[in-house]
Motif scaffolding. Structure first.
Motif, mmCIF file in Angstrom:
data_model
loop_
_atom_site.group_PDB
_atom_site.id
_atom_site.type_symbol
_atom_site.label_atom_id
_atom_site.label_comp_id
_atom_site.label_asym_id
_atom_site.label_seq_id
_atom_site.Cartn_x
_atom_site.Cartn_y
_atom_site.Cartn_z
ATOM 1 N N LYS A 108 24.168 24.910 26.245
ATOM 2 C CA LYS A 108 24.313 23.557 25.692
ATOM 3 C C LYS A 108 24.859 22.561 26.710
ATOM 4 C CE LYS A 108 24.861 25.294 21.065
ATOM 5 N NZ LYS A 108 25.199 24.921 19.728
ATOM 6 N N LEU A 109 25.046 23.017 27.950
ATOM 7 C CA LEU A 109 25.638 22.168 28.976
ATOM 8 C C LEU A 109 24.592 21.628 29.951
ATOM 9 C CD1 LEU A 109 28.790 24.268 29.978
ATOM 10 C CD2 LEU A 109 28.658 22.350 28.367
ATOM 11 N N LEU A 110 24.865 20.422 30.448
ATOM 12 C CA LEU A 110 24.129 19.827 31.552
ATOM 13 C C LEU A 110 25.146 19.683 32.681
ATOM 14 C CD1 LEU A 110 21.351 18.495 32.325
ATOM 15 C CD2 LEU A 110 22.481 16.315 31.874
ATOM 16 N N VAL A 111 24.924 20.389 33.793
ATOM 17 C CA VAL A 111 25.865 20.405 34.912
ATOM 18 C C VAL A 111 25.330 19.508 36.015
ATOM 19 C CG1 VAL A 111 27.070 21.844 36.604
ATOM 20 C CG2 VAL A 111 26.565 22.757 34.315
ATOM 21 N N VAL A 132 32.217 17.663 28.683
ATOM 22 C CA VAL A 132 32.830 18.882 28.162
ATOM 23 C C VAL A 132 33.964 19.299 29.103
ATOM 24 C CG1 VAL A 132 32.431 21.317 27.577
ATOM 25 C CG2 VAL A 132 30.699 19.590 27.024
ATOM 26 N N TRP A 133 33.714 19.247 30.409
ATOM 27 C CA TRP A 133 34.760 19.464 31.409
ATOM 28 C C TRP A 133 34.403 18.749 32.707
ATOM 29 C CZ3 TRP A 133 32.689 21.830 35.616
ATOM 30 C CH2 TRP A 133 31.739 22.832 35.451
ATOM 31 N N LYS A 134 35.452 18.505 33.524
ATOM 32 C CA LYS A 134 35.329 17.910 34.854
ATOM 33 C C LYS A 134 36.148 18.778 35.787
ATOM 34 C CE LYS A 134 35.214 13.242 32.943
ATOM 35 N NZ LYS A 134 35.885 11.948 32.888
ATOM 36 N N SER A 135 35.678 18.933 37.045
ATOM 37 C CA SER A 135 36.365 19.842 37.940
ATOM 38 C C SER A 135 36.260 19.400 39.392
ATOM 39 C CB SER A 135 35.738 21.243 37.794
ATOM 40 O OG SER A 135 36.328 22.163 38.678
ATOM 41 N N GLY A 136 37.362 19.503 40.134
ATOM 42 C CA GLY A 136 37.375 19.394 41.579
ATOM 43 C C GLY A 136 37.385 17.992 42.148
ATOM 44 N N ASP A 137 37.549 17.944 43.491
ATOM 45 C CA ASP A 137 37.641 16.689 44.229
ATOM 46 C C ASP A 137 36.608 16.580 45.349
ATOM 47 O OD1 ASP A 137 39.945 15.789 42.787
ATOM 48 O OD2 ASP A 137 41.185 17.130 43.997
#
Length: 192
Positions: A108-111, A132-137
């Motif tokens: 169900k995710l679009l990355v 849904v989530w966010k990650s990193g720099d």
């Protein structure tokens, strides 16, 4: 759907500062539908235009422009289901020659490789574009994200500006990274 994917061909181009998503009959080349939106050609070591390939999944088509316009279209009609901009909506940082990685659908995710601080990689609900989530720099790379099986679930690897990074697909937590420096931070090879 698999039947739809067999009978159509989706592609992108740019005419007169308009990105155009085309849906074509692969046997005749006849246009079934088109969707266009304003986006400058922006020559970048080539004549310019979009650099990412459309992603098709379950009757929907996902596109990203070099300026970060992210769209979900109905694959049968070309109607816009939802639209976001990676920079304005998610704090993305456009790579030197623009966004080039196609979005990845995993369940169900679009990355998407966004490149923003605190939102280098984003996972969205593919049905409505909600984060849904966010990650990193890390700065965004030019490659497409790839899903893979981990010991106890699914992961996603992105070839960021400074090297590949593996993330847990469920929550975006970093699993591993490997430095891979290139000229101008161009990592354009999709991991396999």
């Amino acid at each position: 759907s698999p039947a739809l994917q067999r009978r159509v061909l989706e592609a992108m181009g740019n005419v007169a500062d308009q990105d155009i998503v085309y849906c074509l009959d692969p046997n005749t080349g006849k246009e079934i539908w088109r969707h266009s939106y304003a986006c400058p050609l922006d020559a970048r070591q080539f004549e310019g235009g979009p650099a990412a390939t459309p992603t098709v999944d379950d009757g929907f088509l996902y596109t990203v422009s070099h300026e970060g316009d992210l769209k979900c279209l109905d694959a049968q009609t070309g109607k816009v289901i939802w639209s976001k901009n990676l920079i304005r909506d998610f704090g993305g940082r456009r790579p030197r020659w623009g966004y080039a990685g196609s979005p990845l659908v995993e369940g169900k995710l679009l990355v998407v490789d966004n490149g923003g601080r605190g939102s280098s990689t984003i996972a969205l609900d593919k049905s409505n574009g909600t984060p849904v989530w966010k990650s990193g720099d890390d700065g965004a790379g030019d490659a497409c994200p790839i899903g893979y099986k981990t010991g106890n679930g699914r992961g996603v690897v992105l070839f960021k500006a400074l090297g590949p990074v593996g993330l847990n697909l469920a929550d975006g937590k970093e699993l591993w990274r490997h430095e891979w420096r290139t000229s101008y931070d161009v990592n354009a090879t999709t991991p396999i």
